[in-house]
Design an enzyme around this catalytic site. Structure first.
Site, PDB file in Angstrom:
ATOM      1  N   ASN A  50     -12.152  -0.771  -5.264  1.00 47.51           N
ATOM      2  CA  ASN A  50     -11.882  -1.011  -6.689  1.00 47.51           C
ATOM      3  C   ASN A  50     -13.063  -1.781  -7.289  1.00 47.51           C
ATOM      4  O   ASN A  50     -13.321  -2.913  -6.896  1.00 47.51           O
ATOM      5  CB  ASN A  50     -10.587  -1.820  -6.840  1.00 47.51           C
ATOM      6  N   CYS A  75      -6.223  -5.305  -7.870  1.00 52.15           N
ATOM      7  CA  CYS A  75      -6.085  -4.956  -6.454  1.00 52.15           C
ATOM      8  C   CYS A  75      -5.564  -6.140  -5.634  1.00 52.15           C
ATOM      9  O   CYS A  75      -5.006  -5.947  -4.554  1.00 52.15           O
ATOM     10  CB  CYS A  75      -7.403  -4.426  -5.899  1.00 52.15           C
ATOM     11  N   HIS A  76      -5.699  -7.355  -6.171  1.00 47.39           N
ATOM     12  CA  HIS A  76      -5.172  -8.534  -5.469  1.00 47.39           C
ATOM     13  C   HIS A  76      -3.647  -8.511  -5.388  1.00 47.39           C
ATOM     14  O   HIS A  76      -3.067  -9.202  -4.558  1.00 47.39           O
ATOM     15  CB  HIS A  76      -5.659  -9.827  -6.132  1.00 47.39           C
ATOM     16  N   TYR A  95       0.840  -1.196   0.000  1.00 50.02           N
ATOM     17  CA  TYR A  95       0.000   0.000   0.000  1.00 50.02           C
ATOM     18  C   TYR A  95       0.877   1.248   0.000  1.00 50.02           C
ATOM     19  O   TYR A  95       0.570   2.236  -0.673  1.00 50.02           O
ATOM     20  CB  TYR A  95      -0.939  -0.008   1.205  1.00 50.02           C
ATOM     21  N   GLU A 150      -0.811 -16.392 -10.649  1.00 50.34           N
ATOM     22  CA  GLU A 150       0.121 -15.530 -11.362  1.00 50.34           C
ATOM     23  C   GLU A 150       1.580 -15.901 -11.099  1.00 50.34           C
ATOM     24  O   GLU A 150       2.464 -15.458 -11.837  1.00 50.34           O
ATOM     25  CB  GLU A 150      -0.142 -14.065 -11.006  1.00 50.34           C
TER      26      GLU A 150
END
Length: 158
Positions: free
Chosen positions: A121, A129-130, A98, A156
């Site tokens: 979001n 946002c993950h 953040y 990912e």
């Protein structure tokens, strides 16, 4: 006018919402009421933007897509828009804190506000946002739930 369709996914049924020109929201199965404030949307499975979003999300979940190419129109304040643009700049397979996002938007002391904007979001997954985690590397709050966040991050990393 807004249009919606439902997309079955490995994380549950996602609700995709678009206006005439762009994707406006991707909502989670158990999204908190009011997290994303939108007027009522009309069901329309043949909407071209919703169809493109569904196709690209399916490719993402299958491991065949690492970036999205969709017109986006998230609704939010100027600050939220700045945060969401910074989220879109996080490369596939990477994470940011953040504080990293706060610095990226030129507001280094706005870490908590960044967290609040991240939580609102409206276009989850596509606006990633993950990929935002705590400074210590810990997974923190996520509208889809921490299990969904962990699933997306693990996908990912493959």
């Amino acid at each position: 006018m807004l249009y919606r369709t439902t997309l079955p996914s490995p994380l549950g049924d996602l609700t995709l919402v678009a206006d005439d020109n762009a994707l406006v929201a991707i909502l989670w199965p158990n999204d908190k009421v009011g997290r994303v404030r939108l007027p009522e949307a009309t069901a329309r499975d043949d909407h071209p933007i919703l169809a493109a979003a569904a196709t690209q999300l399916c490719e993402y979940f299958a491991g065949a897509r690492t970036a999205f190419d969709l017109p986006l129109a998230p609704r939010g304040t100027d600050f939220q828009q700045a945060v969401w643009r910074a989220l879109n700049a996080i490369p596939y397979g990477e994470t940011r804190s953040y504080a990293d996002i706060a610095r990226a938007i030129g507001r280094p002391t706005a870490t908590r506000a960044v967290g609040a904007a991240n939580a609102r979001n409206p276009i989850s997954i596509v606006t990633p946002c993950h990929r935002v985690i705590g400074r210590s590397g810990a997974l923190t709050g996520f509208a889809g739930g921490l299990a969904a966040k962990q699933h997306l991050l693990a996908r990912e990393q493959r």
